[in-house]
Design an enzyme around this catalytic site. Structure first.
Site, mmCIF file in Angstrom:
data_model
loop_
_atom_site.group_PDB
_atom_site.id
_atom_site.type_symbol
_atom_site.label_atom_id
_atom_site.label_comp_id
_atom_site.label_asym_id
_atom_site.label_seq_id
_atom_site.Cartn_x
_atom_site.Cartn_y
_atom_site.Cartn_z
ATOM 1 C CE LYS A 243 8.565 -10.418 -1.755
ATOM 2 N NZ LYS A 243 7.511 -9.399 -1.697
ATOM 3 N NE ARG B 291 5.926 -9.069 8.520
ATOM 4 C CZ ARG B 291 6.566 -8.100 9.186
ATOM 5 N NH1 ARG B 291 5.906 -7.021 9.547
ATOM 6 N NH2 ARG B 291 7.840 -8.220 9.483
ATOM 7 C CB CYS C 11 -18.190 20.050 -21.039
ATOM 8 S SG CYS C 11 -18.490 18.285 -21.345
ATOM 9 C CB CYS D 126 -19.399 18.577 -17.556
ATOM 10 S SG CYS D 126 -20.839 19.069 -18.561
#
Length: 720
Positions: free
Chosen positions: A118, A139, A412, A430
């Site tokens: 599936k 669909r 940072c 940063c």
């Protein structure tokens, strides 16, 4: 007709058949009978013939694989055979109950099952007439779906015309199947989005669904979707006795059918099949979430019939989502190309869904706070869409005493610069984009990557090594590399150096749009770079453009425009552009720009807002430019006209009214343009409509109601 028309038609037919054959060999049999260069030459020859003689082009020409069709809106179509959903179960006991119901329904007659993977994608209904693909419909609600034929035609492993092999083909029939995004493609797409500072896609199913709704089929082609067929339908009864026979026929006709299906003669064999694929499915390059079990014989299917929602002769077993429990040892903070600081959870290694998971995504500071994560916690880990490991919760009963909430860093982790968090964004960033090492390395890696400058011999490892040695810091430094500078470096021989320098020299011929993409400007991805290059034609023109003007370019918009304008105003970036110019890199498009049609709109500026009926917004923008007008993105006293379409926001109308800017309709605008420009050659309409990224809700595999008889990575190896 000219005397040579027949010869040209024969040549087009021969090239079309040859290219279809080569595609079939490549995508279905993993066989490359010609080199990529030879294939591209054949394709280019066919494209040229079709351009010179469009009336002779065949409806399913392989040139349609590259896309290029713009769809303003998708029409809908009724399904000839309703696409009903399939019942699900997670229980093996339920499967045995299903087997008993089938046995009673068939009154003890012998029967066989077919078990199939599936695949987790988008259900699609394809119509073939006289062996030619004529329609692709989603669909939808099961009764009616969207017609996405142009997008479906770009899927390279899906034949546009069928081979005259195997059993005779009905004049018209329908093929149901699954369109999906291969996992390596999904990973590449998310890496690119991460580099561009964009939100990551949740899973391949949603990515495939959203891709099919893009209105520019060229963008769909770039996403490299694939297809597997799992069902045959025809108004002619008795074409095949069994489902398995129909799968063999579909494969013989050239349709891709996964080789993972198997006939099973008992429910015990079905369970063996399920157990076999429970772990092995993770080796497949496509997402799967279960097994579909069908009664094989079509007459027996008809005898069993349907409930109001699903067939009585089929069921899906869905594998439960795999989860694991492990310890959170630490959080690492990674700095990306755009400065985004992303937390990554470092875990005690634990087996999960076929792999050993050591790291998991935590997304951002908001997620850490929402989960109340603390170091040392026992956490639950799942794979989102069975792809990306993520933490879903905490076992509070095992929380260590005295643990403290995780504090997100304020600086940072790489360069110590104070982090910022732009308004409305989830990520801390940063801002030190000229001195933060991880950002600089990532920018260099992006510049030399395949979709940008594509410099042979300069991969991520080599770039990082050259950066650490101080040889390169910006893309312009790459062009200062020489044999003298590289000789003597470890693992870099004379031949490697020559190949690298040749690759650098070749990059000077890379077109401007890819150079612009390679500069790594935040939000400027491949598509935006193409639109900017087509609109402005040179880097100099882009550097001179203000944010409102940039925002009016198709596919750009306000956020991208502000980012690009800020980049352009940075002196370091301007210096980079000048160094690239000196090196000989392409900073302008070659060839002539599209010629103006008239000066009827000279001196006038326009803002377009809303949805238009006769043309897309981008087509109207192009018509304005072709006739001497200018486009802007903001309303001011200097604006000549606001062109109002359907669903235009009230704010723009109110501001235009307040400033006494004339508001006109699409019809009014077209009346201002010479009649012959309103039917301009489509080749002059450069920009596609903004893609509609809305995703159709994914569903289980679907089946017809009882009115009928009842799944490349570039040009690389086939999936299975």
């Amino acid at each position: 007709m000219p005397d040579n028309t027949t010869a040209i038609q024969e040549k087009i037919t021969a090239l079309t058949e040859r290219l279809h054959y080569l595609n079939h060999q490549y995508y279905q049999h993993d066989t490359s009978e010609v080199t990529d260069q030879e294939f591209d030459q054949l394709l280019a020859e066919l494209q040229q013939l079709e351009k010179e003689h469009p009336e002779l082009a065949l409806p399913n020409s392989p040139t349609q694989r590259v896309g290029g069709t713009i769809t303003k809106q998708f029409p809908t179509a009724l399904h000839k055979y309703p696409m009903l959903s399939l019942g699900n179960t997670y229980s093996e006991a339920d499967l045995r109950d299903f087997d008993e119901r089938v046995r009673r329904g068939l009154e003890g007659a012998e029967f066989t099952y077919v078990c199939e993977m599936k695949f987790d994608g988008v259900a699609m209904s394809l119509t073939y007439e006289q062996g030619q693909l004529t329609q692709g419909v989603t669909r939808g609600d099961g009764t009616r779906g969207d017609v996405v034929t142009n997008n479906v035609r770009t899927i390279k492993n899906l034949p546009l015309h069928l081979r005259p092999a195997g059993p005779a083909q009905p004049a018209e029939f329908e093929v149901r199947g699954e369109i999906f995004m291969p996992l390596p493609v999904f990973d590449d797409l998310n890496k690119e989005r991460e580099q561009n500072g964009e939100a990551l896609l949740a899973n391949p199913r949603n990515a495939a669904s959203g891709t099919l709704k893009l209105q520019d089929s060229a963008l769909v082609a770039a996403r490299r979707l694939r297809f597997f067929a799992y069902s045959f339908l025809s108004p002619v009864r008795g074409v095949f006795p069994t489902h398995s026979a129909s799968l063999e026929a579909l494969k013989a006709w050239g349709l891709p059918v996964s080789d993972t299906w198997r006939q099973c003669h008992s429910i015990d064999e079905v369970l063996d099949f399920i157990h076999h694929w429970e772990k092995k499915r993770f080796e497949l390059p496509v997402a799967t979430d279960g097994i579909v079990i069908k009664v094989d014989d079509f007459q027996q299917q008809e005898a069993l019939g349907f409930t109001s929602k699903s067939p009585r002769w089929a069921i899906a077993y869905k594998y439960p989502a795999e989860a694991a429990r492990t310890r959170l040892n630490s959080i690492q903070y990674q700095v990306g190309r755009t400065g985004a600081v992303t937390p990554v959870a470092m875990l005690t290694p634990v087996p999960l869904a076929g792999t050993v998971v050591k790291r998991a995504s935590v997304h951002n500071a908001n997620q850490i706070a929402a989960l109340d994560l603390r170091l040392g916690d026992m956490v639950f880990v799942e794979k989102g869409g069975e792809i990306i490991p993520k933490i879903t919760g905490v076992d509070l009963t095992q929380r260590p005493e005295g643990s403290q909430p995780i504090q997100y860093p304020t600086e940072c982790p790489a360069c110590g610069t104070p982090l910022i968090r732009p308004e409305g964004e989830a990520h801390f960033r940063c801002p030190n984009d000229t001195g933060c090492a991880p950002q600089l390395k990532a920018k260099l890696e992006h510049y030399v990557s395949r979709k940008a400058l594509n410099i042979d011999g300069l991969g991520a490892e080599t770039v990082a090594r050259f950066f650490d040695l101080g040889l390169v810091r910006t893309p312009a430094d790459i062009y200062d590399l020489s044999a003298d500078k590289l000789t003597g470096l470890e693992r870099l021989g004379e031949k490697s150096i020559q190949n690298l320098l040749s690759g650098i020299e070749a990059s000077k011929q890379v077109p401007f749009d890819r150079v612009l993409f390679g500069l790594g400007i935040r939000y400027v991805g491949e598509t935006v770079a193409e639109k900017l290059a087509a609109h402005y034609r040179s880097m100099d023109a882009i550097l001179l453009a203000a944010a409102p003007e940039l925002g009016a370019v198709p596919e750009v918009g306000g956020v991208i425009a502000e980012s690009l304008a800020a980049w352009s105003q940075n002196e370091a970036n301007r210096a980079l552009v000048e160094r690239l110019r000196t090196a000989g890199v392409q900073l302008a498009l070659t060839g002539e720009a599209p010629k103006a049609v008239s000066d009827r709109l000279a001196g006038l500026t326009f803002v377009l807002s809303g949805v238009f009926e006769q043309h897309s917004r981008e087509e109207l923008q192009q018509l304005i430019v072709q006739n001497g007008g200018k486009i802007t993105g903001s309303i001011s006293k200097k604006l000549s006209y606001l062109v109002a379409g359907d669903k235009m926001g009230p704010a723009k109308r109110e501001k235009a009214t307040e400033l006494k800017v004339p508001i006109i309709s699409e019809t009014d605008l077209l009346a201002m343009i010479p009649t012959d420009t309103q039917t301009a050659d489509e080749e002059e309409i450069l920009a596609p409509q903004n893609p509609d990224s809305s995703a159709e809700t994914a569903s289980n595999e679907t089946f017809p109601a009882p009115t009928g008889t009842a799944n490349d990575l570039g040009r690389q190896a086939s999936l299975f």
